[in-house]
Motif scaffolding. Sequence first.
Motif, PDB file in Angstrom:
ATOM      1  N   ARG A  68      20.655   3.382  -7.671  1.00  0.00           N
ATOM      2  CA  ARG A  68      19.224   3.186  -7.405  1.00  0.00           C
ATOM      3  C   ARG A  68      18.379   3.832  -8.487  1.00  0.00           C
ATOM      4  O   ARG A  68      18.709   4.905  -9.018  1.00  0.00           O
ATOM      5  CB  ARG A  68      18.877   3.768  -6.036  1.00  0.00           C
ATOM      6  N   GLY A  69      17.266   3.165  -8.843  1.00  0.00           N
ATOM      7  CA  GLY A  69      16.363   3.710  -9.851  1.00  0.00           C
ATOM      8  C   GLY A  69      15.762   5.035  -9.421  1.00  0.00           C
ATOM      9  O   GLY A  69      15.581   5.308  -8.225  1.00  0.00           O
ATOM     10  N   LEU A  70      15.424   5.868 -10.378  1.00  0.00           N
ATOM     11  CA  LEU A  70      14.847   7.190 -10.104  1.00  0.00           C
ATOM     12  C   LEU A  70      13.321   7.086 -10.021  1.00  0.00           C
ATOM     13  O   LEU A  70      12.714   6.156 -10.553  1.00  0.00           O
ATOM     14  CB  LEU A  70      15.254   8.178 -11.189  1.00  0.00           C
ATOM     15  N   ILE A  71      12.718   8.061  -9.365  1.00  0.00           N
ATOM     16  CA  ILE A  71      11.268   8.100  -9.228  1.00  0.00           C
ATOM     17  C   ILE A  71      10.769   9.442  -9.759  1.00  0.00           C
ATOM     18  O   ILE A  71      11.273  10.501  -9.377  1.00  0.00           O
ATOM     19  CB  ILE A  71      10.834   7.912  -7.761  1.00  0.00           C
ATOM     20  N   TYR A  72       9.780   9.368 -10.669  1.00  0.00           N
ATOM     21  CA  TYR A  72       9.204  10.563 -11.297  1.00  0.00           C
ATOM     22  C   TYR A  72       7.702  10.610 -11.036  1.00  0.00           C
ATOM     23  O   TYR A  72       7.079   9.591 -10.732  1.00  0.00           O
ATOM     24  CB  TYR A  72       9.425  10.542 -12.810  1.00  0.00           C
ATOM     25  N   ASP A  73       7.131  11.798 -11.201  1.00  0.00           N
ATOM     26  CA  ASP A  73       5.673  11.877 -11.184  1.00  0.00           C
ATOM     27  C   ASP A  73       5.159  11.553 -12.589  1.00  0.00           C
ATOM     28  O   ASP A  73       5.942  11.220 -13.495  1.00  0.00           O
ATOM     29  CB  ASP A  73       5.200  13.246 -10.686  1.00  0.00           C
ATOM     30  N   ALA A  80      12.662  11.555  -6.721  1.00  0.00           N
ATOM     31  CA  ALA A  80      13.746  10.911  -5.970  1.00  0.00           C
ATOM     32  C   ALA A  80      14.912  10.701  -6.919  1.00  0.00           C
ATOM     33  O   ALA A  80      14.763  10.055  -7.965  1.00  0.00           O
ATOM     34  CB  ALA A  80      13.291   9.579  -5.379  1.00  0.00           C
ATOM     35  N   GLU A  81      16.081  11.247  -6.590  1.00  0.00           N
ATOM     36  CA  GLU A  81      17.246  11.153  -7.444  1.00  0.00           C
ATOM     37  C   GLU A  81      18.458  10.700  -6.639  1.00  0.00           C
ATOM     38  O   GLU A  81      18.390  10.551  -5.411  1.00  0.00           O
ATOM     39  CB  GLU A  81      17.532  12.507  -8.095  1.00  0.00           C
ATOM     40  N   ASN A  82      19.563  10.489  -7.341  1.00  0.00           N
ATOM     41  CA  ASN A  82      20.821  10.112  -6.697  1.00  0.00           C
ATOM     42  C   ASN A  82      21.834  11.221  -6.931  1.00  0.00           C
ATOM     43  O   ASN A  82      22.062  11.625  -8.077  1.00  0.00           O
ATOM     44  CB  ASN A  82      21.350   8.795  -7.283  1.00  0.00           C
ATOM     45  N   THR A  83      22.427  11.725  -5.877  1.00  0.00           N
ATOM     46  CA  THR A  83      23.396  12.802  -6.001  1.00  0.00           C
ATOM     47  C   THR A  83      24.752  12.350  -5.465  1.00  0.00           C
ATOM     48  O   THR A  83      24.822  11.563  -4.511  1.00  0.00           O
ATOM     49  CB  THR A  83      22.939  14.048  -5.219  1.00  0.00           C
ATOM     50  N   PRO A  84      25.848  12.815  -6.090  1.00  0.00           N
ATOM     51  CA  PRO A  84      27.180  12.420  -5.617  1.00  0.00           C
ATOM     52  C   PRO A  84      27.480  13.015  -4.248  1.00  0.00           C
ATOM     53  O   PRO A  84      27.070  14.132  -3.928  1.00  0.00           O
ATOM     54  CB  PRO A  84      28.116  12.984  -6.693  1.00  0.00           C
ATOM     55  N   SER A  85      28.200  12.251  -3.453  1.00  0.00           N
ATOM     56  CA  SER A  85      28.521  12.680  -2.098  1.00  0.00           C
ATOM     57  C   SER A  85      29.866  12.107  -1.696  1.00  0.00           C
ATOM     58  O   SER A  85      30.208  10.979  -2.079  1.00  0.00           O
ATOM     59  CB  SER A  85      27.441  12.201  -1.127  1.00  0.00           C
ATOM     60  N   PHE A  86      30.671  12.893  -0.951  1.00  0.00           N
ATOM     61  CA  PHE A  86      31.931  12.393  -0.397  1.00  0.00           C
ATOM     62  C   PHE A  86      31.636  11.796   0.975  1.00  0.00           C
ATOM     63  O   PHE A  86      31.234  12.503   1.904  1.00  0.00           O
ATOM     64  CB  PHE A  86      32.961  13.515  -0.299  1.00  0.00           C
ATOM     65  N   ASN A  87      31.817  10.478   1.066  1.00  0.00           N
ATOM     66  CA  ASN A  87      31.475   9.751   2.285  1.00  0.00           C
ATOM     67  C   ASN A  87      32.726   9.161   2.928  1.00  0.00           C
ATOM     68  O   ASN A  87      33.697   8.837   2.243  1.00  0.00           O
ATOM     69  CB  ASN A  87      30.485   8.633   1.978  1.00  0.00           C
ATOM     70  N   PRO A 241      27.669  -3.181 -12.320  1.00  0.00           N
ATOM     71  CA  PRO A 241      26.362  -3.434 -11.702  1.00  0.00           C
ATOM     72  C   PRO A 241      25.222  -3.100 -12.660  1.00  0.00           C
ATOM     73  O   PRO A 241      25.412  -2.356 -13.629  1.00  0.00           O
ATOM     74  CB  PRO A 241      26.359  -2.498 -10.495  1.00  0.00           C
ATOM     75  N   VAL A 242      24.051  -3.651 -12.394  1.00  0.00           N
ATOM     76  CA  VAL A 242      22.855  -3.338 -13.187  1.00  0.00           C
ATOM     77  C   VAL A 242      22.034  -2.322 -12.395  1.00  0.00           C
ATOM     78  O   VAL A 242      21.596  -2.617 -11.271  1.00  0.00           O
ATOM     79  CB  VAL A 242      22.015  -4.600 -13.445  1.00  0.00           C
ATOM     80  N   PRO A 243      21.859  -1.114 -12.907  1.00  0.00           N
ATOM     81  CA  PRO A 243      21.122  -0.096 -12.135  1.00  0.00           C
ATOM     82  C   PRO A 243      19.674  -0.495 -11.925  1.00  0.00           C
ATOM     83  O   PRO A 243      19.098  -1.295 -12.676  1.00  0.00           O
ATOM     84  CB  PRO A 243      21.236   1.154 -13.016  1.00  0.00           C
ATOM     85  N   GLY A 244      19.066   0.079 -10.880  1.00  0.00           N
ATOM     86  CA  GLY A 244      17.661  -0.196 -10.583  1.00  0.00           C
ATOM     87  C   GLY A 244      16.744   0.404 -11.636  1.00  0.00           C
ATOM     88  O   GLY A 244      17.125   1.285 -12.421  1.00  0.00           O
ATOM     89  N   GLU A 245      15.522  -0.090 -11.651  1.00  0.00           N
ATOM     90  CA  GLU A 245      14.543   0.380 -12.640  1.00  0.00           C
ATOM     91  C   GLU A 245      13.928   1.710 -12.195  1.00  0.00           C
ATOM     92  O   GLU A 245      13.667   1.920 -11.010  1.00  0.00           O
ATOM     93  CB  GLU A 245      13.437  -0.662 -12.811  1.00  0.00           C
ATOM     94  N   ASP A 246      13.707   2.587 -13.149  1.00  0.00           N
ATOM     95  CA  ASP A 246      13.034   3.853 -12.870  1.00  0.00           C
ATOM     96  C   ASP A 246      11.530   3.606 -12.707  1.00  0.00           C
ATOM     97  O   ASP A 246      10.964   2.710 -13.341  1.00  0.00           O
ATOM     98  CB  ASP A 246      13.260   4.857 -13.988  1.00  0.00           C
ATOM     99  N   ILE A 247      10.911   4.411 -11.854  1.00  0.00           N
ATOM    100  CA  ILE A 247       9.476   4.288 -11.616  1.00  0.00           C
ATOM    101  C   ILE A 247       8.806   5.631 -11.895  1.00  0.00           C
ATOM    102  O   ILE A 247       9.250   6.677 -11.410  1.00  0.00           O
ATOM    103  CB  ILE A 247       9.188   3.858 -10.164  1.00  0.00           C
ATOM    104  N   HIS A 248       7.740   5.590 -12.687  1.00  0.00           N
ATOM    105  CA  HIS A 248       6.900   6.765 -12.912  1.00  0.00           C
ATOM    106  C   HIS A 248       5.623   6.570 -12.103  1.00  0.00           C
ATOM    107  O   HIS A 248       4.952   5.539 -12.229  1.00  0.00           O
ATOM    108  CB  HIS A 248       6.570   6.944 -14.392  1.00  0.00           C
TER     109      HIS A 248
END
Length: 630
Positions: A68-73, A80-87, A241-248
Amino acid sequence: MPQPLRLKEHEQERSLVNGRVKACALLVLSLAAILVGRLYVLQVLQHDQQTAVSENNRVHVLPIPPERGLIYDRNGVLLAENTPSFNLTMTRERAGDAAKVLDSLVDVLALSQEDRQQFDKDLRRARKPFEPVTLMFDLNEEQIALLAVNQFRLPGLDVEAQFIREYPLGEHFAHSVGYVGRINERETKFLDATEYRGTQSVGKTGIEHFYEKQLHGHVGYEEVETNAQGRVMRVLNRHDPVPGEDIHLSLDAHLQLAAEKALGERRGAVVVLDPANGDVLAMVSNPAFDPNLFVKGISFKQYAELRDSIDRPLFNRVLRGLYAPGSTVKPEVALAGLDSGVITPSSRVFDAGYYELPNYDHKYRNWNRSGDGWVDMYTAIMRSNDTYFYDVAHKLGIDRLHDYLTEFGLGQKVSLDMSEEAPGLMPSQDWKRATRRQAWYPGETLILGIGQGYMQVTPLQLAQATSLVASKGVWHRPHLALSVGGQPPVDEHPMPDIVLHDKRAWDQVNQGMQMVMHDPRGIARAAAAGAQYRIAGKSGTAQVVAIKQGERYNRDKTLERNRDNALFVGFAPADHPKVVVAVMIENGEAGGRVAGPVVREVMDSYLLDKDGHLKGEYAGASPAAPAPHT
């Protein structure tokens, strides 16, 4: 007496045997012909189809969800970021008796029946064969160890490393950035089944929801060879896959925290706009909540606490809250009066503390019961004189008043990328006739002129109306996204600018709003004390419950949640505005005394440097001297 022996008739027996042999031969030939025909169909006519079926028995296409794309100010602060997780995932085709496996899982990890019910819901979601479904997120080391030891009891279950959404600043941007959550059954009907293969979450609110398509990206896939038990033996082909676009975003994290600090623990909203382009610099709805709770699947108990709280932390007051604007709309009413010609800046009305319509004995009270005497437009804005604006509204009439205020975005959606925004209400004769089946009364026009009555607006609409006063009618829709994938958002349905017959009216109303803050008689002069820049502002105090004719507001006899709302709007520096601030404090009672200091504190945070001096880019602002009254 012995019976005579029967003689065999060899010809008859031979004929019978030959007939049976021929029948058997015909049957064998027929079966052989059918077999050959079937083989021909399978091997020749259906060769491609059967080859594909055969391959599918051992080759499967597994989705690879995009990151998923990241979100910045606006300054690059990660929101908003993506963090690794054991699911924990489950492939139903490998599990056998899925219900039994899930019961064993609950026993192994000592889970609740609530968790067990959630697993059933997850497995009921539409999916492709051999596609794993995520049951649990962010497993700890103890859980991973228990699953490994009990693997023989848990066929079809696997621990996989995946990315999940995380909001580093938590509740500070819960109502603007929003959050993602598990895809539910209703959403599966509308989402692209191909693009969302393997994806567990979707944007639910805020920017995460509005820009879901851009943030999500495009799914990839792997062609894998599996054994009879469905386990992957090797990867045959892979498409990334093509990652999502980042948003500022246009939001400023520093200013957001400053606005929250200024508002404190009080229930309310703060909106900060750049009048030059519609950038939303800060957007606070208090109280808020931790959006991280929704990412992994919030428990029924946690959700019930948020949903049933009397303070409504899930409610976005900026976009969904509908409030009477009170006196904060008097600048727009003054502009309507000036542009329509019913008043001039020097037009005077005598205020004895009330206003009466011709041929009516009902008294419409001014907040100052003793009256302000003769007041012109400047004094009326400065003193927030109700009597003067009753008269302006009466002269305008409901139709013109409705049309002018609508031009300022009041009672309609104004944002570019905030899907949760409520339209509000700007009443009219037609509206009342259609909804209440009643005629419009002259007195209702009067109270609409001071922002009371049926009128309801959101804090965002109030900020936008004030921004239009600051920009002299130039429309820029408020927006949260500064850039999406490197490109600025486009307003496909721009609003027309407000064009007045006499442009001087903008400066005349601006001057009245400056007098509110800087004139010795201004009702909010305390909020501007010591300012290094000029502020144009307007306070508002709006009733939550009606007060009978002749009665006075008594806070000691009014329940806390029935007390008046406090509002304040303003922009600065007044001569070349760079920032617009709108504040609404539920049950705060006094707009100038309670909400005014919040506006001032937010403006200081934006316009002053860390040493308390006016920032270089605003150094040309005029000092905070008394405004001339012409």
